[in-house]
Scaffold this active site. Structure first.
Site, mmCIF file in Angstrom:
data_model
loop_
_atom_site.group_PDB
_atom_site.id
_atom_site.type_symbol
_atom_site.label_atom_id
_atom_site.label_comp_id
_atom_site.label_asym_id
_atom_site.label_seq_id
_atom_site.Cartn_x
_atom_site.Cartn_y
_atom_site.Cartn_z
ATOM 1 C CG HIS A 1 -1.855 -1.228 1.398
ATOM 2 N ND1 HIS A 1 -2.229 -1.956 2.206
ATOM 3 C CD2 HIS A 1 -2.888 -1.411 0.299
ATOM 4 C CE1 HIS A 1 -3.372 -2.561 1.696
ATOM 5 N NE2 HIS A 1 -3.552 -2.696 0.955
ATOM 6 C CB SER B 1 -4.840 -7.331 4.792
ATOM 7 O OG SER B 1 -3.863 -5.383 3.462
HETATM 8 P P1 ADP Z 1 -10.052 -3.495 -0.671
HETATM 9 O O1 ADP Z 1 -10.650 -4.758 0.174
HETATM 10 O O2 ADP Z 1 -10.979 -2.400 -0.442
HETATM 11 O O3 ADP Z 1 -9.714 -4.726 -1.400
HETATM 12 P P2 ADP Z 1 -7.249 -3.617 0.472
HETATM 13 O O4 ADP Z 1 -6.610 -2.310 1.797
HETATM 14 O O5 ADP Z 1 -6.734 -5.276 0.095
HETATM 15 O O6 ADP Z 1 -8.619 -3.122 0.211
HETATM 16 O O7 ADP Z 1 -6.446 -2.940 -1.308
HETATM 17 C C1 ADP Z 1 -6.414 -1.803 -1.142
HETATM 18 C C2 ADP Z 1 -5.721 -1.460 -2.695
HETATM 19 O O8 ADP Z 1 -4.799 -1.211 -2.232
HETATM 20 C C3 ADP Z 1 -6.481 -2.341 -3.967
HETATM 21 O O9 ADP Z 1 -6.978 -1.634 -5.118
HETATM 22 C C4 ADP Z 1 -5.015 -3.427 -4.185
HETATM 23 O O10 ADP Z 1 -5.734 -3.797 -5.350
HETATM 24 C C5 ADP Z 1 -4.331 -2.607 -4.011
HETATM 25 N N1 ADP Z 1 -2.693 -3.404 -3.487
HETATM 26 C C6 ADP Z 1 -3.331 -4.641 -1.682
HETATM 27 N N2 ADP Z 1 -2.020 -4.459 -1.995
HETATM 28 C C7 ADP Z 1 -1.192 -3.814 -3.069
HETATM 29 C C8 ADP Z 1 0.110 -4.405 -2.345
HETATM 30 N N3 ADP Z 1 1.189 -5.569 -2.554
HETATM 31 N N4 ADP Z 1 1.071 -3.500 -4.306
HETATM 32 C C9 ADP Z 1 -0.412 -3.070 -4.864
HETATM 33 N N5 ADP Z 1 -1.463 -2.993 -4.727
HETATM 34 C C10 ADP Z 1 -1.580 -3.642 -3.350
#
Ligand code: ADP
Length: 162
Positions: free
Chosen positions: A18, A129
């Site tokens: 993130h 996560s």
């Molecule tokens: P959600 O439940 O809305 O998907 P997340 O916290 O899992 O929430 O992810 C938020 C955003 O960050 C999403 O667009 C996801 O694809 C992106 N994301 C999560 N982990 C990574 C990562 N390791 N690299 C790039 N983007 C990520």
């Protein structure tokens, strides 16, 4: 003109993946609202308030970042803060289908919404996560590879044996 965008997500917890997306987005946007979705149907490890405090700690010296919690649909939150650019991160092809669906749904409800996607660094392309929580529940030793020190500490406390 200040270019502002919303970066919405669950951030349960906020990972280095993130952080990588935020740092990339900062090269294009002046201000970013990190918006924590308070999703009732999803079982989270940390409360939205805990996640907000953790993310605020990470960006405490960065005036470009504001952390908020939203309970409504993203389009309603966007209208509320009057920001219609949404940042999302893309890891592998597997992210595409879900992100395409979300972006299209948001656009159907609010034509002004524009979604912008940033590709993560190779070294975080596997990171989520859920993986972090899995590792934390088994052995906290490796957490520093995946999260910031304050989130590592919070995870260790959550999973500390009684
Ligand atoms: P959600 O439940 O809305 O998907 P997340 O916290 O899992 O929430 O992810 C938020 C955003 O960050 C999403 O667009 C996801 O694809 C992106 N994301 C999560 N982990 C990574 C990562 N390791 N690299 C790039 N983007 C990520």
């Amino acid at each position: 003109m200040t270019k502002t965008a919303i970066y919405p997500g669950s951030f349960d917890p906020f990972t280095l993946g993130h952080l990588d997306i935020v740092n990339r987005a900062k090269t294009i946007f002046d201000k970013i609202y990190i918006a924590i979705g308070e999703n009732g149907s999803k079982k989270n490890l940390f409360t939205a308030k805990e996640r907000k405090l953790q993310i605020e700690e990470i960006f405490k010296d960065d005036p470009a970042i504001t952390v908020m919690i939203f309970n409504d649909l993203l389009v309603d939150f966007a209208r509320q803060v009057n920001v219609f650019t949404v940042i999302r991160g893309l890891r592998a092809v597997s992210d595409f289908e879900y992100e395409f669906l979300m972006a299209s749904t948001n656009r159907a409800m609010e034509p002004e919404i524009e979604s912008v996607f940033f590709m993560t660094s190779d070294r975080y392309s596997f990171l989520s996560s859920s993986i972090v929580k899995e590792v934390a529940s088994k052995n906290g030793t490796y957490l520093s590879h995946f999260v910031t020190p304050n989130v590592e500490k919070a995870l260790r406390e959550k999973f500390r044996p009684m």
